[in-house]
Design a protein around this motif. Sequence first.
Motif, PDB file in Angstrom:
ATOM      1  N   LEU A   1      26.036  -4.468  26.469  1.00 15.93           N
ATOM      2  CA  LEU A   1      27.485  -4.366  26.616  1.00 15.93           C
ATOM      3  C   LEU A   1      27.845  -3.273  27.611  1.00 15.93           C
ATOM      4  O   LEU A   1      27.196  -2.237  27.671  1.00 15.93           O
ATOM      5  N   MET A   2      28.918  -3.513  28.354  1.00 19.07           N
ATOM      6  CA  MET A   2      29.432  -2.513  29.278  1.00 19.07           C
ATOM      7  C   MET A   2      30.884  -2.245  28.897  1.00 19.07           C
ATOM      8  O   MET A   2      31.728  -3.142  28.980  1.00 19.07           O
ATOM      9  N   ILE A   3      31.168  -1.031  28.440  1.00 19.68           N
ATOM     10  CA  ILE A   3      32.498  -0.665  27.970  1.00 19.68           C
ATOM     11  C   ILE A   3      32.965   0.568  28.722  1.00 19.68           C
ATOM     12  O   ILE A   3      32.361   1.638  28.608  1.00 19.68           O
ATOM     13  N   PHE A   4      34.063   0.426  29.484  1.00 18.04           N
ATOM     14  CA  PHE A   4      34.655   1.534  30.242  1.00 18.04           C
ATOM     15  C   PHE A   4      33.612   2.249  31.110  1.00 18.04           C
ATOM     16  O   PHE A   4      33.583   3.476  31.183  1.00 18.04           O
ATOM     17  N   GLY A   5      32.743   1.488  31.736  1.00 21.82           N
ATOM     18  CA  GLY A   5      31.738   2.068  32.614  1.00 21.82           C
ATOM     19  C   GLY A   5      30.484   2.554  31.904  1.00 21.82           C
ATOM     20  O   GLY A   5      29.501   2.906  32.544  1.00 21.82           O
ATOM     21  N   TRP A   6      30.500   2.577  30.591  1.00 19.79           N
ATOM     22  CA  TRP A   6      29.336   3.006  29.819  1.00 19.79           C
ATOM     23  C   TRP A   6      28.528   1.768  29.449  1.00 19.79           C
ATOM     24  O   TRP A   6      29.055   0.812  28.911  1.00 19.79           O
ATOM     25  N   SER A   7      27.250   1.796  29.733  1.00 21.38           N
ATOM     26  CA  SER A   7      26.382   0.669  29.445  1.00 21.38           C
ATOM     27  C   SER A   7      25.554   0.958  28.195  1.00 21.38           C
ATOM     28  O   SER A   7      24.829   1.951  28.139  1.00 21.38           O
ATOM     29  N   ALA A   8      25.701   0.099  27.212  1.00 19.81           N
ATOM     30  CA  ALA A   8      24.940   0.242  25.968  1.00 19.81           C
ATOM     31  C   ALA A   8      23.553  -0.354  26.161  1.00 19.81           C
ATOM     32  O   ALA A   8      23.356  -1.239  26.993  1.00 19.81           O
ATOM     33  N   PRO A   9      22.575   0.131  25.409  1.00 22.88           N
ATOM     34  CA  PRO A   9      21.235  -0.472  25.508  1.00 22.88           C
ATOM     35  C   PRO A   9      21.255  -1.910  24.994  1.00 22.88           C
ATOM     36  O   PRO A   9      22.142  -2.298  24.242  1.00 22.88           O
ATOM     37  N   ALA A  10      20.293  -2.681  25.420  1.00 21.04           N
ATOM     38  CA  ALA A  10      20.200  -4.080  25.006  1.00 21.04           C
ATOM     39  C   ALA A  10      19.861  -4.152  23.518  1.00 21.04           C
ATOM     40  O   ALA A  10      18.929  -3.504  23.051  1.00 21.04           O
ATOM     41  N   VAL A  11      20.667  -4.909  22.796  1.00 20.24           N
ATOM     42  CA  VAL A  11      20.479  -5.107  21.359  1.00 20.24           C
ATOM     43  C   VAL A  11      20.651  -6.593  21.066  1.00 20.24           C
ATOM     44  O   VAL A  11      21.241  -7.328  21.861  1.00 20.24           O
ATOM     45  N   PRO A  12      20.158  -7.077  19.927  1.00 17.50           N
ATOM     46  CA  PRO A  12      20.397  -8.471  19.565  1.00 17.50           C
ATOM     47  C   PRO A  12      21.903  -8.756  19.441  1.00 17.50           C
ATOM     48  O   PRO A  12      22.679  -7.892  19.025  1.00 17.50           O
ATOM     49  N   LEU A  13      22.317  -9.942  19.806  1.00 14.53           N
ATOM     50  CA  LEU A  13      23.721 -10.336  19.811  1.00 14.53           C
ATOM     51  C   LEU A  13      24.383 -10.146  18.450  1.00 14.53           C
ATOM     52  O   LEU A  13      25.566  -9.817  18.366  1.00 14.53           O
ATOM     53  N   ALA A  14      23.641 -10.312  17.379  1.00  9.16           N
ATOM     54  CA  ALA A  14      24.213 -10.207  16.040  1.00  9.16           C
ATOM     55  C   ALA A  14      24.757  -8.806  15.761  1.00  9.16           C
ATOM     56  O   ALA A  14      25.755  -8.664  15.044  1.00  9.16           O
ATOM     57  N   ILE A  15      24.162  -7.775  16.326  1.00 10.32           N
ATOM     58  CA  ILE A  15      24.587  -6.401  16.025  1.00 10.32           C
ATOM     59  C   ILE A  15      26.000  -6.132  16.528  1.00 10.32           C
ATOM     60  O   ILE A  15      26.848  -5.688  15.744  1.00 10.32           O
ATOM     61  N   PRO A  16      26.324  -6.380  17.809  1.00  8.97           N
ATOM     62  CA  PRO A  16      27.711  -6.137  18.214  1.00  8.97           C
ATOM     63  C   PRO A  16      28.712  -7.066  17.527  1.00  8.97           C
ATOM     64  O   PRO A  16      29.856  -6.670  17.270  1.00  8.97           O
ATOM     65  N   MET A  17      28.291  -8.278  17.190  1.00  7.57           N
ATOM     66  CA  MET A  17      29.211  -9.196  16.509  1.00  7.57           C
ATOM     67  C   MET A  17      29.518  -8.718  15.091  1.00  7.57           C
ATOM     68  O   MET A  17      30.671  -8.737  14.658  1.00  7.57           O
ATOM     69  N   ILE A  18      28.510  -8.276  14.363  1.00  4.31           N
ATOM     70  CA  ILE A  18      28.740  -7.762  13.007  1.00  4.31           C
ATOM     71  C   ILE A  18      29.534  -6.462  13.072  1.00  4.31           C
ATOM     72  O   ILE A  18      30.434  -6.239  12.256  1.00  4.31           O
ATOM     73  N   PHE A  19      29.249  -5.601  14.054  1.00  6.25           N
ATOM     74  CA  PHE A  19      30.013  -4.371  14.217  1.00  6.25           C
ATOM     75  C   PHE A  19      31.482  -4.681  14.484  1.00  6.25           C
ATOM     76  O   PHE A  19      32.376  -4.051  13.915  1.00  6.25           O
ATOM     77  N   SER A  20      31.757  -5.671  15.327  1.00  3.11           N
ATOM     78  CA  SER A  20      33.140  -6.058  15.621  1.00  3.11           C
ATOM     79  C   SER A  20      33.839  -6.581  14.370  1.00  3.11           C
ATOM     80  O   SER A  20      35.006  -6.270  14.124  1.00  3.11           O
ATOM     81  N   LEU A  21      33.130  -7.365  13.591  1.00  5.54           N
ATOM     82  CA  LEU A  21      33.697  -7.879  12.344  1.00  5.54           C
ATOM     83  C   LEU A  21      34.051  -6.744  11.403  1.00  5.54           C
ATOM     84  O   LEU A  21      35.153  -6.691  10.847  1.00  5.54           O
ATOM     85  N   LEU A  22      33.126  -5.812  11.210  1.00  4.30           N
ATOM     86  CA  LEU A  22      33.378  -4.691  10.307  1.00  4.30           C
ATOM     87  C   LEU A  22      34.509  -3.805  10.809  1.00  4.30           C
ATOM     88  O   LEU A  22      35.326  -3.323  10.018  1.00  4.30           O
ATOM     89  N   LEU A  23      34.570  -3.596  12.110  1.00  6.62           N
ATOM     90  CA  LEU A  23      35.657  -2.804  12.679  1.00  6.62           C
ATOM     91  C   LEU A  23      37.006  -3.486  12.442  1.00  6.62           C
ATOM     92  O   LEU A  23      37.985  -2.838  12.063  1.00  6.62           O
ATOM     93  N   GLY A  24      37.055  -4.781  12.626  1.00  3.11           N
ATOM     94  CA  GLY A  24      38.284  -5.530  12.361  1.00  3.11           C
ATOM     95  C   GLY A  24      38.668  -5.506  10.896  1.00  3.11           C
ATOM     96  O   GLY A  24      39.847  -5.391  10.551  1.00  3.11           O
TER      97      GLY A  24
END
Length: 79
Positions: free
Chosen positions: A33-56
């Motif tokens: 993921l690239m957010i505001f110029g910051w690049s996150a390390p490569a992770v499995p797709l499920a991790i950012p999706m679950i994080f987004s769900l929990l944040l919501g």
Amino acid sequence: MLGLKRVLFLLFMLMIAVFVILFVLGNQQMVSLMIFGWSAPAVPLAIPMIFSLLLGLAIGPVLGVYIVIRAKRRVSADA
């Protein structure tokens, strides 16, 4: 009756756990993921999706409480 509620609750939680495990196993492709110029390390797709769900799930009730409090203040100010 309490025993039945516990059993149903445990079955529901077990179904959610199985769903999460299947979701994670089905989404193993790596994403970066690239957010505001910051690049996150490569992770499995499920991790950012679950994080987004929990944040919501956390933000939704907070905004709901804020709206209810604001509405109550308006009603009390009008009275």
